[in-house]
Scaffold this active site. Structure first.
Site, mmCIF file in Angstrom:
data_model
loop_
_atom_site.group_PDB
_atom_site.id
_atom_site.type_symbol
_atom_site.label_atom_id
_atom_site.label_comp_id
_atom_site.label_asym_id
_atom_site.label_seq_id
_atom_site.Cartn_x
_atom_site.Cartn_y
_atom_site.Cartn_z
ATOM 1 N N GLU A 78 66.716 21.168 56.933
ATOM 2 C CA GLU A 78 65.834 20.355 56.159
ATOM 3 C C GLU A 78 64.417 21.175 56.152
ATOM 4 O O GLU A 78 63.851 21.323 54.721
ATOM 5 C CB GLU A 78 65.426 19.248 57.063
ATOM 6 N N ARG A 122 43.092 27.882 25.634
ATOM 7 C CA ARG A 122 42.100 27.114 25.859
ATOM 8 C C ARG A 122 41.024 28.198 25.724
ATOM 9 O O ARG A 122 40.886 29.330 26.363
ATOM 10 C CB ARG A 122 41.991 26.850 27.173
ATOM 11 N N GLN A 178 39.443 38.298 33.514
ATOM 12 C CA GLN A 178 39.979 38.725 34.625
ATOM 13 C C GLN A 178 40.139 37.910 36.063
ATOM 14 O O GLN A 178 41.139 37.507 36.600
ATOM 15 C CB GLN A 178 39.696 40.083 35.097
#
Ligand SMILES: Cc1cc2nc3c(=O)[nH]c(=O)nc-3n(C[C@H](O)[C@H](O)[C@H](O)COP(=O)(O)OP(=O)(O)OC[C@H]3O[C@@H](n4cnc5c(N)ncnc54)[C@H](O)[C@@H]3O)c2cc1C
Length: 380
Positions: A241, A267, A278
């Site tokens: 798991e 954008r 950067q």
């Protein structure tokens, strides 16, 4: 496996994009609602059958195939909670039942589980025993009828919709971990009370709840494995798991990163795409590095586990890498999206909330670091 576009993963992702795109996700997330229809589609598509043997209705795939499938679902489906539910059913419940259940328990429940007709849940944690799981206090007292269970279990994923539970309880508290046994208990057993779905920060579309056992009588053949074998069953279950439950989150991180890069390219502020700054591009480069590292560790753990080699170190490292990469990647996504990342409507903030849970479920990060330290020969 080194192929980012592995065909198994890509097939699962494109199926999920087409079939698991729920327009009500924002609403369901707000209301902490599980998507039963999505679960049915996943089951009908055969996803739950993956690693289970064909004689029990499974597809007999290896675990690597299953991990790639769950990763692909995480990539294609925005309902992270639904994919966590798949991981819980396939890895925590079915895989444990198939390995440790009696032939009768397997025959009774596994075909139901792999078909999706039944939902299972795995119940170890208690209000006072989380990381220190073996200090549990729920008792299973031997009686003439079998066992009588008393106590409270906590944070059980899928409990409100589950039909059957794998439950850990002590048949002899004085023996500590060696007194713990495992039981398979149907949800409608008298004396078992399943609590209400508990609202939570993230993964809200996976319901979870407490279980109360109040004089709950189960027959002796409800026990899975030998009396006192519960700790070793739990430990084996956790090896599967621990890291693999995060496969969906690794897929979701790839989706999140892809969306965020696309946004950074389009954008514009100050007359240029924000991705040309950067400050933005380096954050995305860091997220890419963390994703690749997590993915590679996840595959390594899956490959070792599948071939029967020791995988505890790899699984702990993969769990840490996947949970931390998913969380930091989701935070980067919010920052890059600005206010759009912060409002509920676009779902970017949901990914951030969802990924905090990865530091806790499947064994908290502190415990994973302890495992790594111990395997390095350092006291933990
Ligand atoms: C979304 C979600 C789903 C879950 N689903 C299930 C489920 O299906 N079944 C189930 O049984 N449980 C489930 N859990 C419970 C989960 O397994 C526990 O929350 C987890 O084991 C941590 O236990 P705890 O919450 O009691 O925290 P605690 O054990 O109290 O830990 C609190 C903090 O202390 C740290 N800590 C504790 N001990 C040590 C140590 N020795 N060294 C270093 N750090 C330490 C931990 O890392 C953590 O940061 C779920 C939890 C969540 C959030």
């Amino acid at each position: 496996l080194l192929n980012l576009d592995h065909p198994v993963k890509e097939a699962a992702a494109s199926w999920a994009r087409a079939e698991l795109d729920d327009p009500d996700l924002v609403e369901r997330d707000r209301e902490c609602r599980f998507w039963a229809e999505g679960w049915r589609r996943i089951a009908d598509h055969g996803v739950l059958r993956g690693p289970v043997a064909p004689e029990y209705g499974g597809a007999g795939r290896d675990l690597v195939h299953t991990i790639l499938t769950i990763e692909g679902l995480g990539l294609g489906c925005r309902d992270d909670g639904l994919i966590l539910a798949v991981g819980s059913q396939v890895l925590s419940v079915q895989h444990t039942l198939e390995r440790f259940g009696s032939p009768e328990q397997i025959q009774r429940w596994l075909p139901e589980l792999v078909s999706g007709r039944a939902i299972g849940a795995f119940s170890m944690s208690e209000p006072h025993s989380g990381s220190d799981a073996y200090s549990l206090t729920t008792t299973a007292t031997p009686t003439s009828e079998g066992y009588r269970l008393d106590g409270t279990k906590a944070w059980v994923t899928m409990a409100p919709v589950a039909d059957v539970f794998i439950v850990f309880a002590s048949t002899n508290l004085e023996l500590g971990r060696w007194g713990i046994s495992t039981f398979l208990i149907p949800a409608d057993t008298p004396g078992l009370l399943v609590g209400e779905n508990q609202p939570k920060m993230g993964m809200r579309t996976t319901p979870f709840a407490d279980l109360t056992f109040d004089g709950c009588i189960v027959p002796a053949d409800a026990r899975m494995g030998a009396e006192g074998a519960g700790a070793s069953i739990f430990s084996s279950a956790m090896e599967a798991e621990r890291a693999f439950l995060l496969a969906g989150a690794v897929g979701a991180l790839e989706r999140n990163l892809g969306d965020t890069i696309a946004y950074a390219r389009t954008r514009e502020q100050f007359g240029q795409p924000i991705g040309t700054f950067q400050a933005i591009s380096h954050e995305l480069a860091k997220a890419k590095l963390a994703h690749e590292a997590a993915r590679t560790l996840l595959y390594k753990a899956a490959a070792l586990y599948t071939q029967g080699s020791p995988s505890m170190m790899a699984a702990a490292l993969a769990k840490l890498a996947a949970s931390e990469a998913s969380l930091s990647g989701a935070l980067t996504a919010v920052q890059v999206h600005g206010a759009r990342g912060y409002v509920t409507e676009f779902g970017v903030e949901r990914d951030l909330r969802n990924n905090i849970g990865g530091l806790i479920y499947g064994g908290a990060s502190g415990i994973q670091r302890n495992i790594v330290a111990r395997l390095l020969g350092l006291p933990a």
